[in-house]
Design a protein around this motif. Structure first.
Motif, PDB file in Angstrom:
ATOM      1  N   VAL A  56       0.788  -1.212   0.118  1.00  0.00           N
ATOM      2  CA  VAL A  56      -0.013   0.184  -0.067  1.00  0.00           C
ATOM      3  C   VAL A  56       0.865   1.430   0.059  1.00  0.00           C
ATOM      4  CG1 VAL A  56      -1.661   1.228   1.275  1.00  0.00           C
ATOM      5  CG2 VAL A  56      -2.072  -1.135   1.231  1.00  0.00           C
ATOM      6  N   LEU A  57       1.768   1.339   0.896  1.00  0.00           N
ATOM      7  CA  LEU A  57       2.793   2.522   1.069  1.00  0.00           C
ATOM      8  C   LEU A  57       3.482   2.702  -0.336  1.00  0.00           C
ATOM      9  CD1 LEU A  57       4.170   2.178   4.508  1.00  0.00           C
ATOM     10  CD2 LEU A  57       2.522   3.556   3.698  1.00  0.00           C
ATOM     11  N   ARG A  58       4.015   1.456  -0.975  1.00  0.00           N
ATOM     12  CA  ARG A  58       4.682   1.626  -2.271  1.00  0.00           C
ATOM     13  C   ARG A  58       3.800   1.959  -3.318  1.00  0.00           C
ATOM     14  NH1 ARG A  58       6.883  -3.202  -2.289  1.00  0.00           N
ATOM     15  NH2 ARG A  58       5.214  -4.011  -3.545  1.00  0.00           N
ATOM     16  N   ARG A  59       2.632   1.727  -3.443  1.00  0.00           N
ATOM     17  CA  ARG A  59       1.781   2.151  -4.457  1.00  0.00           C
ATOM     18  C   ARG A  59       1.210   3.614  -4.309  1.00  0.00           C
ATOM     19  NH1 ARG A  59      -2.629  -2.393  -6.454  1.00  0.00           N
ATOM     20  NH2 ARG A  59      -1.365  -3.829  -7.109  1.00  0.00           N
ATOM     21  N   MET A  60       1.453   4.124  -3.051  1.00  0.00           N
ATOM     22  CA  MET A  60       1.067   5.602  -2.744  1.00  0.00           C
ATOM     23  C   MET A  60       2.146   6.527  -3.661  1.00  0.00           C
ATOM     24  SD  MET A  60      -0.210   5.521   1.147  1.00  0.00           S
ATOM     25  CE  MET A  60      -0.581   7.419   1.051  1.00  0.00           C
ATOM     26  N   LEU A  61       3.225   5.903  -3.731  1.00  0.00           N
ATOM     27  CA  LEU A  61       4.260   6.550  -4.514  1.00  0.00           C
ATOM     28  C   LEU A  61       4.621   6.296  -5.920  1.00  0.00           C
ATOM     29  CD1 LEU A  61       6.649   6.603  -1.448  1.00  0.00           C
ATOM     30  CD2 LEU A  61       5.273   8.631  -2.254  1.00  0.00           C
ATOM     31  N   TRP A  62       4.556   4.973  -6.241  1.00  0.00           N
ATOM     32  CA  TRP A  62       4.791   4.455  -7.432  1.00  0.00           C
ATOM     33  C   TRP A  62       3.576   3.393  -7.811  1.00  0.00           C
ATOM     34  CZ3 TRP A  62       7.174   5.830 -11.688  1.00  0.00           C
ATOM     35  CH2 TRP A  62       7.408   5.061 -12.530  1.00  0.00           C
ATOM     36  N   ASN A  63       3.032   3.575  -8.907  1.00  0.00           N
ATOM     37  CA  ASN A  63       1.925   2.838  -9.223  1.00  0.00           C
ATOM     38  C   ASN A  63       1.542   3.025 -10.632  1.00  0.00           C
ATOM     39  OD1 ASN A  63       0.126   0.681  -9.336  1.00  0.00           O
ATOM     40  ND2 ASN A  63      -1.145   1.380  -7.778  1.00  0.00           N
ATOM     41  N   PRO A  64       2.568   2.696 -11.785  1.00  0.00           N
ATOM     42  CA  PRO A  64       2.262   2.921 -13.099  1.00  0.00           C
ATOM     43  C   PRO A  64       0.909   2.045 -13.537  1.00  0.00           C
ATOM     44  CG  PRO A  64       4.328   1.792 -12.855  1.00  0.00           C
ATOM     45  CD  PRO A  64       3.782   2.209 -11.486  1.00  0.00           C
ATOM     46  N   ASP A  65       1.081   0.779 -13.038  1.00  0.00           N
ATOM     47  CA  ASP A  65      -0.237   0.209 -13.359  1.00  0.00           C
ATOM     48  C   ASP A  65      -1.736   0.491 -13.032  1.00  0.00           C
ATOM     49  OD1 ASP A  65       1.538  -1.916 -14.336  1.00  0.00           O
ATOM     50  OD2 ASP A  65       1.532  -2.852 -12.756  1.00  0.00           O
ATOM     51  N   TRP A  66      -1.806   1.070 -11.984  1.00  0.00           N
ATOM     52  CA  TRP A  66      -3.114   1.869 -11.667  1.00  0.00           C
ATOM     53  C   TRP A  66      -3.182   2.993 -12.340  1.00  0.00           C
ATOM     54  CZ3 TRP A  66      -7.150   0.411  -9.762  1.00  0.00           C
ATOM     55  CH2 TRP A  66      -8.083   1.534  -9.106  1.00  0.00           C
ATOM     56  N   ASN A  67      -2.176   3.841 -12.880  1.00  0.00           N
ATOM     57  CA  ASN A  67      -2.324   4.911 -13.683  1.00  0.00           C
ATOM     58  C   ASN A  67      -2.974   4.381 -15.047  1.00  0.00           C
ATOM     59  OD1 ASN A  67      -1.588   6.529 -11.814  1.00  0.00           O
ATOM     60  ND2 ASN A  67       0.446   6.873 -12.807  1.00  0.00           N
ATOM     61  N   GLU A  68      -2.289   3.230 -15.422  1.00  0.00           N
ATOM     62  CA  GLU A  68      -2.849   2.846 -16.842  1.00  0.00           C
ATOM     63  C   GLU A  68      -4.521   2.181 -16.762  1.00  0.00           C
ATOM     64  OE1 GLU A  68      -1.088   0.495 -20.676  1.00  0.00           O
ATOM     65  OE2 GLU A  68      -0.993  -0.604 -18.612  1.00  0.00           O
ATOM     66  N   GLN A  69      -4.625   1.778 -15.546  1.00  0.00           N
ATOM     67  CA  GLN A  69      -6.068   1.244 -15.507  1.00  0.00           C
ATOM     68  C   GLN A  69      -7.083   2.463 -15.289  1.00  0.00           C
ATOM     69  OE1 GLN A  69      -6.992  -1.725 -15.384  1.00  0.00           O
ATOM     70  NE2 GLN A  69      -9.134  -1.189 -14.769  1.00  0.00           N
ATOM     71  N   LEU A  70      -6.723   3.591 -14.804  1.00  0.00           N
ATOM     72  CA  LEU A  70      -7.398   4.926 -14.636  1.00  0.00           C
ATOM     73  C   LEU A  70      -7.471   5.289 -15.988  1.00  0.00           C
ATOM     74  CD1 LEU A  70      -6.241   6.704 -11.590  1.00  0.00           C
ATOM     75  CD2 LEU A  70      -8.319   5.277 -11.734  1.00  0.00           C
ATOM     76  N   TYR A  71      -6.581   5.362 -16.897  1.00  0.00           N
ATOM     77  CA  TYR A  71      -6.941   5.409 -18.301  1.00  0.00           C
ATOM     78  C   TYR A  71      -7.689   4.844 -19.118  1.00  0.00           C
ATOM     79  CZ  TYR A  71      -5.735   6.621 -23.202  1.00  0.00           C
ATOM     80  OH  TYR A  71      -5.584   6.898 -24.544  1.00  0.00           O
ATOM     81  N   LEU A  72      -7.703   3.397 -18.817  1.00  0.00           N
ATOM     82  CA  LEU A  72      -8.822   2.384 -19.318  1.00  0.00           C
ATOM     83  C   LEU A  72     -10.148   2.640 -18.905  1.00  0.00           C
ATOM     84  CD1 LEU A  72      -6.733  -0.979 -19.375  1.00  0.00           C
ATOM     85  CD2 LEU A  72      -7.667   0.497 -21.427  1.00  0.00           C
ATOM     86  N   VAL A  73     -10.351   3.196 -17.799  1.00  0.00           N
ATOM     87  CA  VAL A  73     -11.499   3.572 -17.237  1.00  0.00           C
ATOM     88  C   VAL A  73     -12.043   4.980 -17.913  1.00  0.00           C
ATOM     89  CG1 VAL A  73     -12.794   4.578 -15.282  1.00  0.00           C
ATOM     90  CG2 VAL A  73     -11.372   2.566 -14.936  1.00  0.00           C
ATOM     91  N   SER A  74     -11.200   5.786 -18.101  1.00  0.00           N
ATOM     92  CA  SER A  74     -11.372   7.249 -18.837  1.00  0.00           C
ATOM     93  C   SER A  74     -12.042   6.572 -20.456  1.00  0.00           C
ATOM     94  CB  SER A  74     -10.392   7.815 -18.792  1.00  0.00           C
ATOM     95  OG  SER A  74     -10.368   9.137 -19.644  1.00  0.00           O
ATOM     96  N   CYS A  75     -11.069   5.847 -20.989  1.00  0.00           N
ATOM     97  CA  CYS A  75     -11.354   5.521 -22.383  1.00  0.00           C
ATOM     98  C   CYS A  75     -12.826   4.748 -22.370  1.00  0.00           C
ATOM     99  CB  CYS A  75     -10.601   4.512 -22.885  1.00  0.00           C
ATOM    100  SG  CYS A  75      -8.850   5.200 -23.531  1.00  0.00           S
ATOM    101  N   SER A  76     -13.238   3.996 -21.542  1.00  0.00           N
ATOM    102  CA  SER A  76     -14.517   3.240 -21.259  1.00  0.00           C
ATOM    103  C   SER A  76     -15.501   4.186 -21.092  1.00  0.00           C
ATOM    104  CB  SER A  76     -14.383   2.121 -20.230  1.00  0.00           C
ATOM    105  OG  SER A  76     -13.312   1.330 -20.234  1.00  0.00           O
TER     106      SER A  76
END
Length: 141
Positions: A56-76
């Motif tokens: 959880v702490l690492r994902r708060m600072l670095w999470n490129p997979d989640w950024n891509e997931q948010l982009y896919l939600v935006s495209c959807s």
């Protein structure tokens, strides 16, 4: 000084009126098709069931997979509101990038989950046409 404070406070304290509406986000499901064999629908990038404190702490600072997931939600969401080939292409490319080679065709759909009483209801809002997976993986590479 008050003017400066009035500009600074909204950056520190979020506004709940940031979004016009709050609604469920579409989820992407895909299936692989090989000749006459049509696979089952699978969720693209399912969320982990458990994360440790370190993760959880690492994902708060670095999470490129989640950024891509948010982009896919935006495209959807854009695909539902105003269909465009760009959104279809982006979803196809990013789903194909995570799949192993071997299948011939790829198809995705957008589903919404809602709760009606004690049960979950899945509503299919969009279903794409089949696309050759090899051509998508060649572009994604």
């Amino acid at each position: 000084m008050l003017r400066l404070l009035s500009l600074f406070l909204p950056t520190v304290i979020p506004s709940w009126r940031f979004f016009k509406t709050v609604a469920p986000s579409p989820r992407i499901e895909y299936r692989l098709i090989e000749g006459e064999s049509i696979g089952d629908w699978q969720e693209d990038r399912p969320r982990p069931t458990h994360l440790g404190l370190g993760q959880v702490l690492r994902r708060m600072l670095w999470n490129p997979d989640w950024n891509e997931q948010l982009y896919l939600v935006s495209c959807s969401e854009r695909l539902i509101e105003a269909p465009s080939q760009h959104s279809v292409d982006e979803i196809n490319l990013r789903v194909a990038r995570t799949l192993p080679e071997g299948a011939q065709m790829l198809q995705f759909r957008l589903v919404f989950l809602s709760r009606e009483g004690a049960r979950l209801v899945k509503l299919v809002e969009y279903e794409s046409t089949q696309v050759a997976l090899a051509s998508l993986q060649a572009v994604a590479a």
